[in-house]
Scaffold this active site. Sequence first.
Site, PDB file in Angstrom:
ATOM      1  N   LYS A  11       0.833  -1.188   0.093  1.00 47.72           N
ATOM      2  CA  LYS A  11       0.083   0.195  -0.069  1.00 47.72           C
ATOM      3  C   LYS A  11       0.720   1.356   0.009  1.00 47.72           C
ATOM      4  CE  LYS A  11      -3.839  -2.201   2.358  1.00 47.72           C
ATOM      5  NZ  LYS A  11      -4.756  -2.180   3.474  1.00 47.72           N
ATOM      6  N   TYR A  51     -12.309  -1.950  -3.653  1.00 47.76           N
ATOM      7  CA  TYR A  51     -12.822  -2.229  -2.423  1.00 47.76           C
ATOM      8  C   TYR A  51     -14.311  -1.970  -2.482  1.00 47.76           C
ATOM      9  CZ  TYR A  51      -8.138  -2.310  -0.055  1.00 47.76           C
ATOM     10  OH  TYR A  51      -6.952  -2.639   0.535  1.00 47.76           O
ATOM     11  N   PHE A  59     -15.383   3.132   7.163  1.00 48.13           N
ATOM     12  CA  PHE A  59     -14.130   3.299   6.688  1.00 48.13           C
ATOM     13  C   PHE A  59     -13.713   3.394   5.181  1.00 48.13           C
ATOM     14  CE2 PHE A  59     -14.197  -1.160   7.491  1.00 48.13           C
ATOM     15  CZ  PHE A  59     -13.718  -1.765   6.240  1.00 48.13           C
ATOM     16  N   ARG A  87      -1.832 -14.399   3.944  1.00 45.35           N
ATOM     17  CA  ARG A  87      -2.442 -13.746   5.046  1.00 45.35           C
ATOM     18  C   ARG A  87      -1.572 -13.981   6.321  1.00 45.35           C
ATOM     19  NH1 ARG A  87      -6.897 -10.568   3.892  1.00 45.35           N
ATOM     20  NH2 ARG A  87      -6.988 -10.442   6.217  1.00 45.35           N
ATOM     21  N   ASN A 114      -1.851  -0.049   6.885  1.00 44.39           N
ATOM     22  CA  ASN A 114      -1.221  -1.336   7.461  1.00 44.39           C
ATOM     23  C   ASN A 114      -0.530  -2.051   6.383  1.00 44.39           C
ATOM     24  OD1 ASN A 114      -3.620  -2.108   5.875  1.00 44.39           O
ATOM     25  ND2 ASN A 114      -4.678  -3.377   7.174  1.00 44.39           N
ATOM     26  N   HIS A 117      -2.267  -5.292   1.462  1.00 41.67           N
ATOM     27  CA  HIS A 117      -3.327  -6.150   0.997  1.00 41.67           C
ATOM     28  C   HIS A 117      -3.119  -7.368   0.692  1.00 41.67           C
ATOM     29  CE1 HIS A 117      -7.402  -6.965  -0.529  1.00 41.67           C
ATOM     30  NE2 HIS A 117      -6.612  -7.477  -1.574  1.00 41.67           N
ATOM     31  N   GLU A 128      -9.333 -10.286  -7.893  1.00 44.92           N
ATOM     32  CA  GLU A 128      -8.166  -9.346  -7.670  1.00 44.92           C
ATOM     33  C   GLU A 128      -7.222  -9.289  -8.635  1.00 44.92           C
ATOM     34  OE1 GLU A 128      -9.485  -8.778  -2.828  1.00 44.92           O
ATOM     35  OE2 GLU A 128      -7.502  -9.265  -3.336  1.00 44.92           O
TER      36      GLU A 128
HETATM   37  O1  CDP Z   1      -7.067  -6.109   4.608  1.00 45.83           O
HETATM   38  P1  CDP Z   1      -7.882  -6.890   5.385  1.00 45.83           P
HETATM   39  O2  CDP Z   1      -8.503  -8.211   4.538  1.00 45.83           O
HETATM   40  O3  CDP Z   1      -7.167  -7.606   6.481  1.00 45.83           O
HETATM   41  O4  CDP Z   1      -9.167  -5.955   5.928  1.00 45.83           O
HETATM   42  P2  CDP Z   1     -10.585  -5.808   5.419  1.00 45.83           P
HETATM   43  O5  CDP Z   1     -11.603  -6.103   6.616  1.00 45.83           O
HETATM   44  O6  CDP Z   1     -10.818  -6.423   4.131  1.00 45.83           O
HETATM   45  O7  CDP Z   1     -10.210  -4.181   5.369  1.00 45.83           O
HETATM   46  C1  CDP Z   1      -9.816  -3.889   4.175  1.00 45.83           C
HETATM   47  C2  CDP Z   1      -9.077  -2.542   4.496  1.00 45.83           C
HETATM   48  O8  CDP Z   1      -9.558  -1.741   4.929  1.00 45.83           O
HETATM   49  C3  CDP Z   1      -8.005  -2.728   5.729  1.00 45.83           C
HETATM   50  O9  CDP Z   1      -6.849  -3.563   5.264  1.00 45.83           O
HETATM   51  C4  CDP Z   1      -7.565  -1.523   6.157  1.00 45.83           C
HETATM   52  O10 CDP Z   1      -6.619  -0.533   5.651  1.00 45.83           O
HETATM   53  C5  CDP Z   1      -8.994  -0.815   6.194  1.00 45.83           C
HETATM   54  N1  CDP Z   1      -9.917  -0.977   7.158  1.00 45.83           N
HETATM   55  C6  CDP Z   1      -9.965   0.320   8.110  1.00 45.83           C
HETATM   56  O11 CDP Z   1      -9.494   1.200   7.770  1.00 45.83           O
HETATM   57  N2  CDP Z   1     -10.631   0.324   9.173  1.00 45.83           N
HETATM   58  C7  CDP Z   1     -11.347  -0.884   9.823  1.00 45.83           C
HETATM   59  N3  CDP Z   1     -11.947  -0.800  10.745  1.00 45.83           N
HETATM   60  C8  CDP Z   1     -11.126  -1.977   8.849  1.00 45.83           C
HETATM   61  C9  CDP Z   1     -10.239  -1.788   7.844  1.00 45.83           C
HETATM   62 MG    MG Z   2      -9.987  -7.938   3.041  1.00 50.33          MG
END
Ligand code: CDP
Ligand code: MG
Length: 139
Positions: A11, A51, A59, A87, A114, A117, A128
């Site tokens: 990212k 997304y 968010f 993961r 973070n 992705h 994707e």
């Molecule tokens: O990336 P990952 O699959 O672990 O998490 P996700 O639940 O699919 O969320 C996608 C991305 O949204 C996360 O990697 C974070 O960058 C962001 N996010 C956030 O800003 N605040 C949250 N409460 C959850 C996710």
């Molecule tokens: Mg995800």
Amino acid sequence: MAIEQTLSIIKPDGVAQGLIGEVIHRFEKNGLKIRALKMIQLTKTQAQAFYAVHREKGFYDSLTDFMSSGPVVVLLLEGESAIEKNRELMGATDYRKAEPGTIRADFASSIEQNIVHGSDAPPTAQTEIAFFFNHLEKF
Ligand code: CDP
Ligand code: MG
């Protein structure tokens, strides 16, 4: 157990912090082969499309601003159980809950920023990968 493909994105925060090499090294030393790779900057619209599954979340707007704020490195990874392996290397979404030694535990600065992705399941991995790479770009 099976050979799988998955999509990774370093990212904008990971690229800005100079972590491209560090992240790629972790993939390669853990048996994930790079089958495609490029650096691009997403538009806001492209980040929203990528997304889209999160469009109802609070968010979503901030996340898609962040994801379009600078260049990202997109990688197609392949290996044994690649989706789960990636993961594991990433760690939990919330870096405060990520296992020590994972990419997010080591480098993330917030739940949003973070570093990486990773696809979460075989169907999303295929969608994707196709979002970013055409057949001429894959090895
Ligand atoms: O990336 P990952 O699959 O672990 O998490 P996700 O639940 O699919 O969320 C996608 C991305 O949204 C996360 O990697 C974070 O960058 C962001 N996010 C956030 O800003 N605040 C949250 N409460 C959850 C996710
Ligand atoms: Mg995800």
